[in-house]
Design an enzyme around this catalytic site. Structure first.
Site, PDB file in Angstrom:
ATOM      1  N   HIS A 242      -8.452   3.461   8.368  1.00 23.42           N
ATOM      2  CA  HIS A 242      -8.981   2.175   7.912  1.00 23.42           C
ATOM      3  C   HIS A 242     -10.396   1.928   8.443  1.00 23.42           C
ATOM      4  O   HIS A 242     -11.195   1.266   7.778  1.00 23.42           O
ATOM      5  CB  HIS A 242      -8.070   1.023   8.344  1.00 23.42           C
ATOM      6  CG  HIS A 242      -6.902   0.815   7.418  1.00 23.42           C
ATOM      7  ND1 HIS A 242      -5.692   1.437   7.602  1.00 23.42           N
ATOM      8  CD2 HIS A 242      -6.762   0.063   6.297  1.00 23.42           C
ATOM      9  CE1 HIS A 242      -4.862   1.075   6.638  1.00 23.42           C
ATOM     10  NE2 HIS A 242      -5.480   0.249   5.830  1.00 23.42           N
TER      11      HIS A 242
ATOM     12  N   ASN B 171       0.844  -1.206   0.000  1.00 23.93           N
ATOM     13  CA  ASN B 171       0.000   0.000   0.000  1.00 23.93           C
ATOM     14  C   ASN B 171       0.879   1.257   0.000  1.00 23.93           C
ATOM     15  O   ASN B 171       0.772   2.119   0.875  1.00 23.93           O
ATOM     16  CB  ASN B 171      -0.966  -0.010   1.193  1.00 23.93           C
ATOM     17  CG  ASN B 171      -2.229   0.784   0.904  1.00 23.93           C
ATOM     18  OD1 ASN B 171      -2.313   1.491  -0.094  1.00 23.93           O
ATOM     19  ND2 ASN B 171      -3.210   0.681   1.782  1.00 23.93           N
TER      20      ASN B 171
END
Length: 426
Positions: A353, A322
Site C-alpha cells: 500500500h 478488495n
C-alpha cells in the site's frame, strides 16, 4: 485531486465504451488473438500516458525490467527476483511521493497502476515457477490449476500487464484466465463445468454480460452520489478535532467513528465496481453458473458490498473487501510463507500500500484483531448455536464488535500520519 479524479473517471468511462466495442467488433470470432492482444495493449498504454503523462514511464520501466528477469532468471529463482524488483521499485516510488510531496496526493498519482502491475508481475512469476520449476504433487489444487507451463511472448506479457481494461484501476487477474479470455476460451471453459444436457440444452448457452454491466453501473452511480454527499460532509479528520473530543461522550464518538468510516467507503465502491464493469463489458469476468442457474460475472469482482456491511467477523469483512488483492496476498505470500504466514501477509499488504505510517498502524493492528477474533470464535461461538434467539443475539453483538473493530483498525489508514493516529487511539 479534482484533476486526478476527473482524469480517472474520464479514462474509465472511455475504457467502458472501448470494452463494448472490443467485445462486439474484436471478439474472438472476428479477430485473431494477436490483434486482440495488440489492441488491448496499445489502448492501455494510451490511457496510461493520457492519465499520468511523463510519470507513466515508471509503469513501462518496471514492466520491461521484469520481462528481462522473466526471460533471463533461472526458474527456481524467477519468483524471488521478480518479487524483489517489483516490490523494490514500487517502494522507491512510494518513498519519493511521501518525501517530495509530503502526504499530498499528486494530480498525477501513478502509484495505483504501479501497485496493480506489481501484483500481476509477482502473480505471473509465482505461477511460472509453479508450472515449470515444481512437480505437480508439490502444488495445491489451486496452484496446479493456475500454473503457467511456458514463458509468455512479449505481446502476451505486455497485454496481460498493460491492457486498457485493468491498467487504471485493476483488478489483478490470473494470467491463464486472461489468456483464455483473449483466445476466446474463457466463457466456454466455465460453461463446461455444468451438465447442460441434463438441463435440457442441446448446445452451450451464450451468456451476455450486458445485464451484469448495467447492474454494476447502477451501483457505481449510487456510490458516486454517496461520495459527493457523505464523504465531503463527514471527513475522518473531525474525529480528532479538539472540540469534538472534549465535548462528546465516548459512545457518541464511537457512533460517529462508524459514520465517518462508512463515508470513506463509496470512493472504493465506485472505483472497483466501475473497473469490474469495464472488464465485464469486454467479455471478461465470467465465473460460471450459480445454484439458481443464473450466469455469474464476478470472477474479477473486488468487493461484495452486502457481505461487507453485514459482516459479523473481522475475517468475513476483509475477505469481502478488495477481494483480488486478498487473493494475490494469499497466492504470493500466505501459501508460500515458511513461517508466520498471517503476520507476513499483513506486513506485505502494508508495504504494498505504501510507506505512510498509518498503513502500518492499520495492518499491525489487523494482525492482533485477526488472532483475537479467531480465539474468541473458537472458544465462545459453540455456546450460542443451541437456539435461534441465542444465535441471533450472538450475530447482533458480533456485527457491532466486528464493525467497530474495522473502524478502529482502518482509521489510521485514512489519516496516514503518526500524530493524528496517536491522538485518535488515545
Amino acid at each position: 485531486i479534482c484533476l486526478l479524479q476527473i482524469n480517472f473517471v474520464a479514462c474509465q468511462l472511455f475504457a467502458l465504451l472501448a470494452a463494448f466495442w472490443f467485445r462486439i467488433y474484436l471478439g474472438p470470432s472476428h479477430a485473431s488473438s494477436a490483434v486482440r492482444h495488440a489492441f488491448a495493449t496499445l489502448f492501455g498504454i494510451y490511457f496510461a500516458v493520457f492519465c499520468f503523462g511523463w510519470y507513466s514511464i515508471h509503469l513501462f520501466v518496471l514492466v520491461m525490467m521484469n520481462y528481462g528477469i522473466m526471460n533471463m532468471a533461472s526458474i527456481p529463482n524467477i519468483h524471488r527476483y521478480s518479487f524483489v524488483v517489483a516490490m523494490g521499485y514500487l517502494t522507491l516510488c512510494h518513498i519519493s511521493r511521501i518525501y517530495i510531496f509530503h502526504y499530498g496526493i499528486l494530480t498525477t498519482d501513478f502509484s495505483g497502476p504501479l501497485m496493480i502491475i506489481t501484483q500481476k508481475i509477482t502473480t505471473l512469476a509465482c505461477q511460472l515457477h509453479d508450472g515449470i520449476g515444481r512437480q505437480a504433487e508439490e502444488l495445491t489444487a489451486e496452484q496446479n490449476r493456475l500454473a503457467v507451463k511456458t514463458r509468455p511472448s512479449l505481446l502476451e506479457y505486455l497485454s496481460y500487464l498493460l491492457n486498457f481494461m485493468s491498467i487504471i484501476a485493476g483488478p489483478c487477474s490470473n494470467y491463464k484466465d486472461y489468456i483464455a479470455f483473449i483466445e476466446g476460451r474463457h466463457v466456454h471453459m466455465k460453461l463446461l463445468e455444468v451438465n447442460w444436457k441434463q438441463k435440457g440444452y442441446d448446445r452451450l448457452p451464450d451468456p451476455s454480460p450486458t445485464g451484469a454491466v448495467m447492474y454494476k453501473l447502477c451501483i457505481t452511480l449510487v456510490s458516486l452520489i454517496l461520495f459527493l454527499t457523505l464523504t465531503k460532509n463527514f471527513p475522518m479528520a473531525y474525529i480528532i478535532d479538539n472540540e469534538f473530543l472534549d465535548k462528546t461522550p465516548f459512545l457518541t464518538r464511537l457512533g460517529y467513528l462508524y459514520v465517518v468510516t462508512q463515508a470513506a467507503k463509496p470512493k472504493y465502491y465506485f472505483a472497483w465496481t466501475l473497473a469490474d464493469a469495464v472488464n465485464n463489458a469486454a467479455g471478461y469476468g465470467f465465473s460460471g453458473v450459480d445454484e439458481r442457474g443464473a450466469f455469474r460475472w464476478d470472477l474479477l469482482s473486488n468487493l461484495n458490498i452486502w457481505n461487507i456491511e453485514t459482516a459479523t467477523s473481522f475475517k468475513m469483512y476483509i475477505e469481502n473487501w478488495n477481494i483480488q488483492t486478498a487473493a494475490w496476498l494469499k497466492r504470493v505470500c500466505y501459501d508460500r510463507a515458511p513461517w508466520y504466514p498471517t503476520a507476513l501477509t499483513f506486513i506485505l499488504s502494508a508495504l504494498w500500500h505504501g510507506i505512510y505510517p498509518g498503513y502500518y498502524f492499520t495492518f499491525l493492528t489487523g494482525i492482533l484483531i485477526t488472532l483475537a477474533a479467531r480465539a474468541v470464535r473458537n472458544n465462545c461461538r459453540h455456546y450460542f448455536l443451541s437456539s435461534v434467539p441465542l444465535k441471533l443475539a450472538y450475530d447482533v453483538v458480533t456485527w457491532v464488535v466486528a464493525q467497530l473493530a474495522v473502524c478502529y483498525t482502518v482509521a489510521p489508514f485514512v489519516m496516514l500520519a503518526v500524530e493524528p493516529t496517536i491522538k485518535f487511539y488515545k
